[in-house]
Design an enzyme around this catalytic site. Structure first.
Site, mmCIF file in Angstrom:
data_model
loop_
_atom_site.group_PDB
_atom_site.id
_atom_site.type_symbol
_atom_site.label_atom_id
_atom_site.label_comp_id
_atom_site.label_asym_id
_atom_site.label_seq_id
_atom_site.Cartn_x
_atom_site.Cartn_y
_atom_site.Cartn_z
ATOM 1 N N LYS A 52 0.688 -1.322 -0.092
ATOM 2 C CA LYS A 52 0.038 0.057 0.008
ATOM 3 C C LYS A 52 0.893 1.255 -0.120
ATOM 4 C CE LYS A 52 -3.782 -2.294 2.249
ATOM 5 N NZ LYS A 52 -4.465 -2.836 3.373
ATOM 6 N N GLN A 96 -4.467 -1.628 9.771
ATOM 7 C CA GLN A 96 -4.666 -2.941 9.077
ATOM 8 C C GLN A 96 -5.069 -4.126 9.786
ATOM 9 O OE1 GLN A 96 -3.521 -3.337 5.779
ATOM 10 N NE2 GLN A 96 -3.829 -5.391 5.854
ATOM 11 N N ASP A 119 -11.112 2.356 4.317
ATOM 12 C CA ASP A 119 -11.414 1.053 3.865
ATOM 13 C C ASP A 119 -12.926 0.805 3.830
ATOM 14 O OD1 ASP A 119 -9.400 -0.669 3.980
ATOM 15 O OD2 ASP A 119 -9.016 -0.322 6.054
HETATM 16 N N1 GUN Z 1 -6.695 -6.924 6.138
HETATM 17 C C1 GUN Z 1 -7.132 -7.665 4.987
HETATM 18 N N2 GUN Z 1 -7.512 -6.990 4.062
HETATM 19 C C2 GUN Z 1 -7.504 -5.522 4.448
HETATM 20 C C3 GUN Z 1 -8.124 -4.483 4.008
HETATM 21 O O1 GUN Z 1 -8.789 -4.509 2.985
HETATM 22 N N3 GUN Z 1 -7.864 -3.665 5.078
HETATM 23 C C4 GUN Z 1 -7.432 -3.555 6.123
HETATM 24 N N4 GUN Z 1 -7.382 -2.546 6.964
HETATM 25 N N5 GUN Z 1 -7.069 -4.763 6.791
HETATM 26 C C5 GUN Z 1 -7.018 -5.887 5.955
#
Ligand code: GUN
Length: 282
Positions: A52, A96, A119
């Protein structure tokens, strides 16, 4: 069979986003900023967070990584989020998942300012998606990425029978909402579903994201079906999805590869949401 090439589409999208970020900087003199919070050292999470951050760098979004110890308390995490909620230079905040067991994930997600919740996991944004009132707010990135990928390949969703295998808050449930909003008939299968094949055999489109390699086999889909594989698993050092790609590839009309399918789309949608937040649209 046609491959649903998420990698190339995501790179095209990134190019457009990079120009938009540049324009923002030139006209309004500020740079979109995303704060990514990672608690602990879970290998997959470290990998995703780094991907990311690199994607942000490619398009010119400032990414601040808050990497906290696995012993961080819930109060400390909530206090950090409060600081970023009030910082007007921060446009997007992402925590996350998964979080360590001693932290209440719900409490944390609900502590993020909904207008910075890139998100789309805050209940307010979930509700907006569920009720199809998304004139404001955010779509969860993976579900959004799947819809964009299908749209790019002119795969009609309206009126089709769609089966989603995996009912997580992150993937399956938001994807079911978006598919329903787009006019599909939905079956949402999960861990307690007695016979997943019963549903998938009749589906025009099968989306799967459960974390089980080769769960979806050729005898579970009809001829000419579309398969969207959202799984990411490591098997003998190789990244594979949840679909038995080799078995399915001669039976389906479209299928996503893993890697280079949905994964890159998820990241480009996160960037899109961050830009959306920076423009004050959320
Ligand atoms: N863990 C797995 N996929 C995601 C996601 O799309 N966002 C976040 N914050 N954590 C994750």
């Amino acid at each position: 069979m046609v491959l649903l090439d998420g990698y190339t589409l995501a790179r095209l999208k990134e190019e457009a986003l990079r120009h938009e970020v540049q324009a923002l900087q030139q006209t309004l003199r500020f740079c979109p900023k995303l704060v990514v919070v990672l608690v602990g050292t879970d290998n997959a999470s470290v990998l995703y967070v780094n991907m990311k951050a690199k994607a942000c760098a490619r398009v010119g979004i400032t990414c601040v990584l808050e990497h906290l110890s696995e012993h961080t308390t819930q109060e400390e995490l909530l206090s950090l989020l409060d600081t970023h909620n009030h910082d007007t230079s921060v446009h997007g905040i992402l925590v996350q998942l998964p979080l360590p067991k001693h932290i209440d994930t719900r409490r944390v997600i609900e502590a993020i300012d909904p207008s910075k919740d890139v998100d789309g996991f805050h209940p307010l944004n979930v509700g907006r998606v569920y009720s199809n009132s998304l004139y404001t707010g955010f779509l969860p990135a993976t579900a959004m990425g799947v819809m964009q990928l299908l749209e790019h390949y002119h795969i009609e969703v309206k009126g089709r029978d769609v089966v989603i295998v995996g009912a997580s808050n992150i993937i399956g449930k938001p994807l079911a909402s978006l598919m329903l909003n787009a006019g599909a008939s939905i079956s949402l299968c999960h861990i307690l579903t007695k016979d997943v094949g019963f549903y998938t055999k009749n589906a025009d489109i099968v989306c799967i994201g459960v974390g089980q390699p080769k769960l979806l086999k050729a005898d579970m889909v009809k001829e000419g079906a579309v398969v969207v594989d959202i799984g990411i698993n490591k098997v003998e050092g190789k990244v594979v999805g949840d679909a038995d790609f080799e078995g399915l590839k001669d039976k389906v009309s479209f299928i996503t590869p893993v890697p280079r399918g949905v994964g890159p789309m998820t990241i480009s949608c996160l960037l899109q949401n961050t830009l959306h937040a920076a423009k004050g649209c959320a």
